[in-house]
Write an enzyme that holds these catalytic residues in place. Structure first.
Site, PDB file in Angstrom:
ATOM      1  N   HIS A 135      -3.269  15.479   0.368  1.00 47.72           N
ATOM      2  CA  HIS A 135      -3.814  14.707   1.494  1.00 47.72           C
ATOM      3  C   HIS A 135      -2.730  14.661   2.570  1.00 47.72           C
ATOM      4  CE1 HIS A 135      -5.072  11.024   3.630  1.00 47.72           C
ATOM      5  NE2 HIS A 135      -6.250  11.153   3.063  1.00 47.72           N
ATOM      6  N   ASP A 212       0.828  10.790  -6.318  1.00 46.81           N
ATOM      7  CA  ASP A 212      -0.157  10.136  -5.462  1.00 46.81           C
ATOM      8  C   ASP A 212      -1.399   9.874  -6.324  1.00 46.81           C
ATOM      9  OD1 ASP A 212      -2.120   9.433  -3.704  1.00 46.81           O
ATOM     10  OD2 ASP A 212      -1.770  11.069  -2.290  1.00 46.81           O
ATOM     11  N   GLN A 215      -6.498   8.803  -5.837  1.00 41.23           N
ATOM     12  CA  GLN A 215      -7.830   9.196  -6.310  1.00 41.23           C
ATOM     13  C   GLN A 215      -7.928   9.187  -7.836  1.00 41.23           C
ATOM     14  OE1 GLN A 215     -10.481   9.636  -4.481  1.00 41.23           O
ATOM     15  NE2 GLN A 215      -9.559   9.705  -2.450  1.00 41.23           N
ATOM     16  N   LYS A 238      -9.470   1.741  -2.525  1.00 45.60           N
ATOM     17  CA  LYS A 238     -10.145   2.834  -3.236  1.00 45.60           C
ATOM     18  C   LYS A 238     -10.382   2.468  -4.700  1.00 45.60           C
ATOM     19  CE  LYS A 238      -8.039   6.485  -0.442  1.00 45.60           C
ATOM     20  NZ  LYS A 238      -9.124   7.040   0.368  1.00 45.60           N
TER      21      LYS A 238
HETATM   22  N1  PLP Z   1      -3.767  10.233  -0.937  1.00 43.38           N
HETATM   23  C1  PLP Z   1      -4.997  10.613  -1.281  1.00 43.38           C
HETATM   24  C2  PLP Z   1      -5.173  11.599  -2.397  1.00 43.38           C
HETATM   25  C3  PLP Z   1      -6.104  10.078  -0.627  1.00 43.38           C
HETATM   26  O1  PLP Z   1      -7.337  10.453  -0.976  1.00 43.38           O
HETATM   27  C4  PLP Z   1      -5.890   9.143   0.408  1.00 43.38           C
HETATM   28  C5  PLP Z   1      -7.030   8.604   1.169  1.00 43.38           C
HETATM   29  O2  PLP Z   1      -8.084   9.217   1.239  1.00 43.38           O
HETATM   30  C6  PLP Z   1      -4.585   8.777   0.719  1.00 43.38           C
HETATM   31  C7  PLP Z   1      -3.537   9.345   0.020  1.00 43.38           C
HETATM   32  C8  PLP Z   1      -4.290   7.780   1.788  1.00 43.38           C
HETATM   33  O3  PLP Z   1      -4.806   6.528   1.447  1.00 43.38           O
HETATM   34  P1  PLP Z   1      -4.777   5.316   2.483  1.00 43.38           P
HETATM   35  O4  PLP Z   1      -5.458   5.813   3.728  1.00 43.38           O
HETATM   36  O5  PLP Z   1      -5.532   4.239   1.806  1.00 43.38           O
HETATM   37  O6  PLP Z   1      -3.360   4.982   2.726  1.00 43.38           O
END
Ligand code: PLP
Length: 418
Positions: A135, A212, A215, A238
């Site tokens: 991401h 990370d 998900q 999430k």
């Molecule tokens: N990492 C992954 C794999 C994600 O799917 C997301 C959000 O979709 C993020 C990081 C970033 O999350 P946030 O926008 O809640 O900080």
């Protein structure tokens, strides 16, 4: 992935989904004349009454600022905030409560690590290893750091199915690698990465890892002690908690060596004009008034998930994904993007040559919420030779009937576009 057969146990035998759906007030609403079919859980999940009530109760009964007051409410708020940290630490099996830092979300957590650990550890000529399915939140902070320090970003490639090419790992990790940061589950494809193997490979070379889990924490459950990861990040919104709260887990020995991220109240020990001394973790990384209600709401979400049972959630979702794969592959012109053998609750797809935005707009007219575009993973989309997909991301409150509605609506779209 669990094998799906139409004789598989009824989903209700795993989890009483109709009862579970009653816990989520928003699932009772309609979009236009259609019942809401919420399949955008990868972007954000809906909130159970347990979370809504916990936040409401805190604001109506115990609200005050924390840590700075001797009055009753301040003490009660402080106790509840501290208890929330304990709940989160328990949920991810953190060896010590203070290894849980409350932040705004996964993005802030990664920025924190890049700006503190990263600034100290990374120098000119060093490298930072990422994967091709990250991401943007796990790319851009490292790019900024690499630019500042004259370091190199390396990328572990993926194959056409969206599976990491592990053979390349040995040549990418070397004595100048300062961190390996990777996603546990791809938000764009649903691929579940072999996190234990990735961590072991990095640790064999003494390279710290950041996982990370944005998900994965809501689907698979996380045990940071068993994983032995150095850092792990996720967002509350999430995993059924409020927005604006997230978690950075870090090993004590890592966090205690890191300089502060932001300066201000609560992270200081003493401030003198000659200089300031800082508190130990976790306060050192929580400058200013934190999201107290958010932390309390997140803890309520984790208790809710524990009560449902992580193992049951995982089994239910795996079964539902298998049902969705089988049902949707019967839709004319449906092409799955991301066909890794091990996938979590994400179904990314193309429908003939129809633009994903058109697909999503038609689905919305039927009350079905999905997401389209590059899913904040532009480098991955380029690698796969596409600009974006339509993504249905599932939760344990989704049902087979909702998948049938999605399949029927996709069929209609195909007929409409001819
Ligand atoms: N990492 C992954 C794999 C994600 O799917 C997301 C959000 O979709 C993020 C990081 C970033 O999350 P946030 O926008 O809640 O900080």
């Amino acid at each position: 992935m669990a094998e799906f057969t139409r004789d598989a146990p009824a989903l209700d035998d795993i989890l009483s989904v109709s009862k579970v759906r009653q816990d989520f007030p928003i699932l009772q609403r309609k979009i236009g004349k259609s019942p809401l079919v919420y399949l955008d859980n990868g972007a954000s999940t809906q909130k159970p009454r347990a979370v809504l009530d916990a936040v409401q109760r805190f604001y109506s009964e115990d609200y005050a600022n924390i840590h700075r007051g001797v009055h009753t409410l301040s003490q009660r708020a402080t106790q509840r905030y501290d208890a929330a940290r304990e709940t989160v630490a328990g949920y991810i099996h953190a060896p010590a409560t203070e290894e849980v830092i409350f932040v705004r979300g996964a993005t802030e957590a990664i920025n924190l690590v890049a700006s503190t650990y990263g600034r100290e550890a990374v120098g000119s000529g060093d490298n930072i290893l990422l994967t091709a399915m990250e991401h943007h939140a796990n790319i851009v902070p490292w790019q900024l750091l690499a630019q500042e320090k004259g370091a190199e970003i390396r990328v572990l490639p993926v194959d056409d199915r969206g599976v990491l090419e592990l053979d390349a790992l040995d040549s990418l990790l070397d004595e100048r690698t300062r961190v390996f940061a990777f996603t546990h589950v791809s938000n764009a494809l649903g691929t579940v990465n072999p996190v234990e193997k990735l961590i072991a490979a990095a640790h064999r070379r003494g390279v710290p890892v950041l996982v990370d889990a944005a998900q994965s924490v809501q689907h698979l459950g996380i045990d940071v002690t068993a994983l032995d990861c150095d850092f792990l990040v996720f967002s509350g919104h999430k995993c059924y908690g409020p927005t604006g709260i997230g978690v950075l887990y870090g090993k004590r020995e890592r966090l205690s060596e890191m300089p502060p991220y932001q300066g201000g109240g609560d992270m200081i020990e003493h401030v003198r004009w000659e200089g300031t001394t800082f508190k130990d973790i976790p306060e050192r990384f929580e400058a200013g008034t934190p999201n107290i209600a958010g932390a309390i709401g997140l803890a309520a979400a984790m208790r809710y998930l524990e009560e449902l049972g992580r193992e049951r959630i995982a089994r239910y979702e795996a079964n539902l994904v298998d049902y969705a794969n089988e049902t949707l592959s019967g839709v004319e012109g449906f092409r799955m993007v991301g066909t890794a053998p091990d996938k979590a609750s994400i179904i990314s797809f193309l429908l003939k040559e129809i633009h994903p935005h058109d697909v999503a707009t038609f689905l919305d007219a039927e009350g079905i919420a999905v997401r389209t575009g590059h899913h904040c993973a532009e480098p991955l989309m380029r690698r796969l030779g596409i600009t974006g997909t339509t993504r249905a991301s599932l939760s344990f409150y989704n049902t087979r009937e909702e998948i049938d509605l999605l399949a029927a609506a996709l069929g209609k779209i195909v007929r409409f576009f001819g």
